[in-house]
Design an enzyme around this catalytic site. Structure first.
Site, PDB file in Angstrom:
ATOM      1  N   ASN A 159      22.040  33.011-110.449  1.00  0.00           N
ATOM      2  CA  ASN A 159      21.708  34.000-111.276  1.00  0.00           C
ATOM      3  C   ASN A 159      20.430  34.807-110.545  1.00  0.00           C
ATOM      4  O   ASN A 159      20.331  36.095-110.938  1.00  0.00           O
ATOM      5  CB  ASN A 159      21.162  33.448-112.591  1.00  0.00           C
ATOM      6  CG  ASN A 159      22.101  33.066-113.642  1.00  0.00           C
ATOM      7  OD1 ASN A 159      21.964  32.065-114.376  1.00  0.00           O
ATOM      8  ND2 ASN A 159      23.549  33.681-113.382  1.00  0.00           N
ATOM      9  N   ASP A 175      26.739  30.908-122.245  1.00  0.00           N
ATOM     10  CA  ASP A 175      27.585  32.030-121.538  1.00  0.00           C
ATOM     11  C   ASP A 175      28.254  32.963-122.326  1.00  0.00           C
ATOM     12  O   ASP A 175      28.501  32.697-123.588  1.00  0.00           O
ATOM     13  CB  ASP A 175      28.591  31.326-120.550  1.00  0.00           C
ATOM     14  CG  ASP A 175      29.089  32.283-119.606  1.00  0.00           C
ATOM     15  OD1 ASP A 175      28.407  33.288-119.177  1.00  0.00           O
ATOM     16  OD2 ASP A 175      30.084  32.044-118.908  1.00  0.00           O
TER      17      ASP A 175
END
Ligand code: IPE
Ligand code: MG
Length: 229
Positions: free
Chosen positions: A50, A2
């Site tokens: 996502n 991330d």
């Protein structure tokens, strides 16, 4: 993995710039783990959620995935790594799916570390799928409800061929699991570092592993029980 977007913004660049730089971190972490004798490395590369990102970003990530897989096959072969994937792989663009399958086949006889890409993966998706499959087996009389135990559930997850993770590393300082291996992480040690993914590498990996080695894993037992062997 991330923090790619924030890393890019810090450099005054578009988010995709961060994803491109994240590839170096993937290579270094993969090689670093293989060198250390890690048996399984799972990279959470793209979540079910996502898909909701702007189309340009999703397209760029899929393109990057195709390019990276084909470019890094040599890295996998040089390091005796076999590639695996978990997730709703059917939902990936055809090109991605084909490239991935080809790399999985090419590396399948490598005997070292297994590198597992989580793609279009989310734990709730996986658990829902497992529940449906088990319910179907019950309906068909292949298994009775009394026979459903933790092993049966584990055997219906995408990770059935892999052990539960010992350590989960999350970069960029977010204190959450974000729908990743919820069942499998039950007793996993968590390590969260503020380092953004493109800045992650061997040194950060070693720090995480050294920290992990200091932990006492009790699995619900007492300290005395786990230290008295
Ligand atoms: C992680 O970085 C990479 C993927 C999800 C593919 P992010 O894109 O989530 O970066 P931030 O969280 O916006 O910084
Ligand atoms: Mg993020």
């Amino acid at each position: 993995m991330d923090g790619n977007g924030r890393w890019a913004r810090q450099q005054g660049e578009q988010r995709v710039f961060g994803h491109h730089h994240g590839v170096r971190a993937v290579r270094e972490t993969t090689e670093g783990c293989a060198e250390l004798g890690v048996g399984y490395l799972t990279l959470y590369a793209f979540s079910t959620e996502n898909w909701n990102r702007p189309k340009e970003e999703v397209d760029a990530l899929m393109e990057l995935l195709v390019q990276t897989i084909s470019k890094e096959i040599k890295t996998l072969m040089d390091n005796n790594i076999s590639l695996k994937a978990i997730g709703d792989l059917e939902s990936l663009p055809r090109k991605c799916h084909d490239e991935l399958n080809q790399a999985i086949t090419t590396t399948s006889s490598n005997t070292g570390m297994e590198l597992i890409l989580a793609l279009s993966y989310s734990s709730r998706w996986e658990i829902t799928k497992a529940v449906k499959e088990i319910a179907q087996s019950v309906k068909e009389g292949k298994i009775s409800p009394d026979e459903i135990n933790e092993q049966v559930i584990s055997n219906h997850l995408c990770t059935k061929d892999f052990p539960d993770p010992e350590l989960m590393i999350r970069t960029s300082g977010e204190m959450r699991i974000s729908n990743f291996l919820l069942w499998q992480l039950a007793y996993t040690e968590l390590y969260i570092t503020p380092v953004l993914w493109p800045d992650f590498g061997r040194e950060e990996l070693y720090k995480a592993i050294l920290d992990f080695q200091k932990r006492e894993r009790r699995f619900g037992m007492t300290s005395e029980q786990v230290t008295l062997k």
